[in-house]
Structure formats: structure tokens, C-alpha cells
Scaffold this motif. Structure first.
Motif, PDB file in Angstrom:
ATOM      1  N   TYR A  63      -1.651   3.222 -20.542  1.00 20.13           N
ATOM      2  CA  TYR A  63      -0.930   2.395 -19.748  1.00 20.13           C
ATOM      3  C   TYR A  63       0.538   3.134 -19.387  1.00 20.13           C
ATOM      4  CZ  TYR A  63      -3.909  -1.598 -19.461  1.00 20.13           C
ATOM      5  OH  TYR A  63      -5.170  -2.316 -19.548  1.00 20.13           O
ATOM      6  N   ALA A  64       0.709   3.428 -17.926  1.00 18.50           N
ATOM      7  CA  ALA A  64       2.223   3.820 -17.626  1.00 18.50           C
ATOM      8  C   ALA A  64       2.803   2.811 -16.967  1.00 18.50           C
ATOM      9  CB  ALA A  64       1.935   5.010 -16.459  1.00 18.50           C
ATOM     10  N   PRO A  65       4.354   2.879 -17.376  1.00 18.26           N
ATOM     11  CA  PRO A  65       5.198   1.728 -16.783  1.00 18.26           C
ATOM     12  C   PRO A  65       5.387   1.934 -15.328  1.00 18.26           C
ATOM     13  CG  PRO A  65       6.434   3.321 -17.620  1.00 18.26           C
ATOM     14  CD  PRO A  65       5.195   3.846 -18.100  1.00 18.26           C
ATOM     15  N   LEU A  66       5.433   0.639 -14.772  1.00 16.95           N
ATOM     16  CA  LEU A  66       5.866   0.726 -13.294  1.00 16.95           C
ATOM     17  C   LEU A  66       7.384   0.474 -13.320  1.00 16.95           C
ATOM     18  CD1 LEU A  66       3.353  -1.911 -11.785  1.00 16.95           C
ATOM     19  CD2 LEU A  66       3.107   0.662 -11.465  1.00 16.95           C
ATOM     20  N   PRO A  67       7.936   0.996 -12.198  1.00 19.74           N
ATOM     21  CA  PRO A  67       7.649   1.982 -11.346  1.00 19.74           C
ATOM     22  C   PRO A  67       7.049   3.300 -11.833  1.00 19.74           C
ATOM     23  CG  PRO A  67       9.897   1.908 -11.300  1.00 19.74           C
ATOM     24  CD  PRO A  67       9.419   1.195 -12.253  1.00 19.74           C
ATOM     25  N   TYR A  68       5.699   3.564 -11.225  1.00 24.06           N
ATOM     26  CA  TYR A  68       5.089   4.785 -11.391  1.00 24.06           C
ATOM     27  C   TYR A  68       5.068   5.814 -10.185  1.00 24.06           C
ATOM     28  CZ  TYR A  68       1.327   7.837 -12.933  1.00 24.06           C
ATOM     29  OH  TYR A  68       0.325   9.028 -13.208  1.00 24.06           O
ATOM     30  N   THR A  69       5.194   7.043 -10.405  1.00 21.81           N
ATOM     31  CA  THR A  69       4.994   8.167  -9.277  1.00 21.81           C
ATOM     32  C   THR A  69       4.161   9.142  -9.511  1.00 21.81           C
ATOM     33  OG1 THR A  69       7.592   7.332  -8.778  1.00 21.81           O
ATOM     34  CG2 THR A  69       6.625   9.397  -7.807  1.00 21.81           C
ATOM     35  N   GLU A  70       3.466   9.279  -8.671  1.00 22.79           N
ATOM     36  CA  GLU A  70       2.667  10.687  -8.545  1.00 22.79           C
ATOM     37  C   GLU A  70       3.191  11.991  -7.575  1.00 22.79           C
ATOM     38  OE1 GLU A  70      -1.386   8.805  -7.895  1.00 22.79           O
ATOM     39  OE2 GLU A  70      -1.805   8.965 -10.011  1.00 22.79           O
ATOM     40  N   THR A  71       3.046  12.938  -7.812  1.00 23.71           N
ATOM     41  CA  THR A  71       3.614  13.720  -6.817  1.00 23.71           C
ATOM     42  C   THR A  71       2.379  14.730  -6.550  1.00 23.71           C
ATOM     43  OG1 THR A  71       5.608  14.118  -7.844  1.00 23.71           O
ATOM     44  CG2 THR A  71       5.254  15.906  -6.365  1.00 23.71           C
ATOM     45  N   TYR A  72       2.185  14.877  -4.970  1.00 22.76           N
ATOM     46  CA  TYR A  72       0.958  15.554  -4.582  1.00 22.76           C
ATOM     47  C   TYR A  72       1.871  16.832  -3.415  1.00 22.76           C
ATOM     48  CZ  TYR A  72      -2.041  11.862  -5.913  1.00 22.76           C
ATOM     49  OH  TYR A  72      -2.711  11.073  -6.871  1.00 22.76           O
ATOM     50  N   ASN A  73       0.902  17.395  -2.798  1.00 28.42           N
ATOM     51  CA  ASN A  73       1.340  18.388  -2.083  1.00 28.42           C
ATOM     52  C   ASN A  73       2.726  18.049  -0.895  1.00 28.42           C
ATOM     53  OD1 ASN A  73      -0.685  20.231  -3.087  1.00 28.42           O
ATOM     54  ND2 ASN A  73      -2.057  19.252  -1.442  1.00 28.42           N
ATOM     55  N   GLY A  74       3.868  18.007  -1.720  1.00 30.11           N
ATOM     56  CA  GLY A  74       4.770  17.704  -0.919  1.00 30.11           C
ATOM     57  C   GLY A  74       5.438  16.353  -0.460  1.00 30.11           C
ATOM     58  N   TYR A  75       4.551  15.459  -1.181  1.00 28.17           N
ATOM     59  CA  TYR A  75       4.898  14.174  -0.836  1.00 28.17           C
ATOM     60  C   TYR A  75       4.746  13.257  -2.269  1.00 28.17           C
ATOM     61  CZ  TYR A  75      -0.030  12.544  -0.445  1.00 28.17           C
ATOM     62  OH  TYR A  75      -1.222  12.481  -0.786  1.00 28.17           O
ATOM     63  N   THR A  76       5.125  12.039  -2.065  1.00 26.48           N
ATOM     64  CA  THR A  76       4.898  11.188  -3.551  1.00 26.48           C
ATOM     65  C   THR A  76       4.268   9.990  -3.085  1.00 26.48           C
ATOM     66  OG1 THR A  76       7.201  10.239  -3.282  1.00 26.48           O
ATOM     67  CG2 THR A  76       6.791  12.166  -4.823  1.00 26.48           C
ATOM     68  N   VAL A  77       3.571   9.433  -4.294  1.00 21.96           N
ATOM     69  CA  VAL A  77       2.803   7.990  -4.284  1.00 21.96           C
ATOM     70  C   VAL A  77       3.635   7.091  -5.341  1.00 21.96           C
ATOM     71  CG1 VAL A  77       0.825   6.745  -4.510  1.00 21.96           C
ATOM     72  CG2 VAL A  77       0.795   9.051  -3.310  1.00 21.96           C
ATOM     73  N   ASN A  78       4.071   6.075  -4.770  1.00 18.00           N
ATOM     74  CA  ASN A  78       4.878   5.363  -5.658  1.00 18.00           C
ATOM     75  C   ASN A  78       4.368   3.752  -5.568  1.00 18.00           C
ATOM     76  OD1 ASN A  78       7.608   6.797  -6.014  1.00 18.00           O
ATOM     77  ND2 ASN A  78       7.380   6.837  -3.926  1.00 18.00           N
ATOM     78  N   TYR A  79       4.261   3.511  -6.996  1.00 15.68           N
ATOM     79  CA  TYR A  79       3.658   2.123  -7.402  1.00 15.68           C
ATOM     80  C   TYR A  79       4.717   1.286  -8.176  1.00 15.68           C
ATOM     81  CZ  TYR A  79      -1.021   3.899  -6.813  1.00 15.68           C
ATOM     82  OH  TYR A  79      -2.305   4.498  -6.114  1.00 15.68           O
ATOM     83  N   TYR A  80       5.090   0.176  -7.775  1.00 13.57           N
ATOM     84  CA  TYR A  80       5.894  -0.679  -8.340  1.00 13.57           C
ATOM     85  C   TYR A  80       5.550  -2.192  -8.082  1.00 13.57           C
ATOM     86  CZ  TYR A  80       7.998  -0.847  -3.500  1.00 13.57           C
ATOM     87  OH  TYR A  80       8.097  -1.165  -2.210  1.00 13.57           O
ATOM     88  N   HIS A  81       6.456  -2.994  -8.923  1.00  9.85           N
ATOM     89  CA  HIS A  81       6.084  -4.182  -8.843  1.00  9.85           C
ATOM     90  C   HIS A  81       7.346  -5.084  -8.481  1.00  9.85           C
ATOM     91  CE1 HIS A  81       7.907  -4.222 -12.879  1.00  9.85           C
ATOM     92  NE2 HIS A  81       7.773  -5.445 -13.169  1.00  9.85           N
ATOM     93  N   GLN A  82       7.013  -6.242  -7.808  1.00  7.63           N
ATOM     94  CA  GLN A  82       8.136  -7.312  -7.533  1.00  7.63           C
ATOM     95  C   GLN A  82       7.472  -8.653  -7.929  1.00  7.63           C
ATOM     96  OE1 GLN A  82       8.603  -6.449  -3.096  1.00  7.63           O
ATOM     97  NE2 GLN A  82      10.128  -5.134  -3.590  1.00  7.63           N
TER      98      GLN A  82
END
Length: 160
Positions: free
Chosen positions: A83-102
Motif C-alpha cells: 500500500y502506498a500513502p495518498l496522495p500518490y503520484t505516478e509520472t508518465y511521458n511528461g505528465y503526472t497522475v495524482n491520486y488523493y483523498h478528501q
């Protein structure tokens, strides 16, 4: 009459004791989000656009919001076992995907947002582990790496 009164007292005490053991206790829960369970939020192509999954959680009370913690961890089905903590960021070809919780009272929101403004919903399943920490248990996390799910679980003596 005395037996009826005594029985009522015993029943009241049993109810009081059982609710004391669960009310205000820290807890953990887990749920899986499939690709079809995300909702678009905002205007596509705009900076406010994201995908959101809402999950009902009665353990997130106003008392927790005011004085406790809501920790969330993510695991991608089939890709990793930790398990990785939120927020979690993945980096791809020049952009990022962010997951977070509220969260708000009774509801946890998992959000996915891409930095390139072309956010798409995840194609696979994602497992979310949530730990709701009450005020009483908060000192147990002193010195604990809250980014590490296993350390938090052990510090709070939570079952998996």
C-alpha cells in the motif's frame, strides 16, 4: 418487579459497555474501486477536471474531522503488493497522475487528476485502505511513519 428492574439494569449496562468499546475507536477498512465506479467532475480539458469515487464511511464523524485523522493508502490490483500513502503520484511521458483523498462527515472521496488536463478514469481496479484515527489513539502515532501502512497498523494494533 425486582427481577424485571435488575434485568433492565443488566441489559442497559451490557449495551453501554458494548458501545463504549466501539465508539471512538480507531478502525481500518478496505474497499476496491473498479473502472466503472468513477464519476467525472468538472469540465473536461479544464484545470478543475478530475474523476472522483465517493465511498460511504460512517466512521468519519465530525469528531474525527475536528480532532482525529483519516489516513488513506492505495494499491493497484495486479501491479504491486504494498500500500502506498495518498496522495500518490505516478509520472508518465511528461505528465503526472495524482491520486488523493478528501472527506466529509460520512463520506470519503478518492480523486484522480492528470497534470496534462486529459484525465481519464483508471482502467483497472484500485484497492483503498482507510484508517480512521480517533483523538484517544492519536498519540500512538507519535514517531510512526504514517506513510507506511504496516507501521500505522501495528502502532494502532489494527487487524488487517
Amino acid at each position: 418487579m425486582k427481577k424485571l428492574f435488575f434485568g433492565a439494569c443488566i441489559a442497559f449496562m451490557a449495551l453501554s459497555i458494548s458501545s463504549c468499546g466501539t465508539t471512538g475507536s480507531s478502525s481500518s477498512s478496505e474497499f476496491t474501486i473498479t473502472s466503472g465506479q468513477w464519476s467525472a467532475n468538472g469540465t473536461a480539458g479544464q484545470s478543475n477536471f478530475c474523476y472522483v469515487h465517493s465511498h460511504t464511511m460512517s466512521s468519519i464523524t465530525q469528531g474525527i474531522i475536528d480532532n482525529g485523522y483519516v489516513l488513506a493508502y492505495i494499491k493497484f490490483t495486479g501491479t504491486n503488493t504494498q500500500y502506498a500513502p495518498l496522495p500518490y503520484t505516478e509520472t508518465y511521458n511528461g505528465y503526472t497522475v495524482n491520486y488523493y483523498h478528501q472527506y466529509q462527515s460520512g463520506t470519503l472521496f478518492i480523486v484522480r487528476k492528470d497534470s496534462d488536463l486529459n484525465t481519464i478514469p483508471p482502467s483497472g481496479s484500485i484497492t483503498i485502505k482507510v484508517i480512521v484515527v480517533n483523538t484517544k489513539d492519536a498519540p500512538l502515532l507519535d514517531g510512526v511513519n504514517t506513510n507506511n501502512y504496516v507501521e500505522v497498523k501495528e502502532a494502532l494494533q489494527l487487524a488487517d
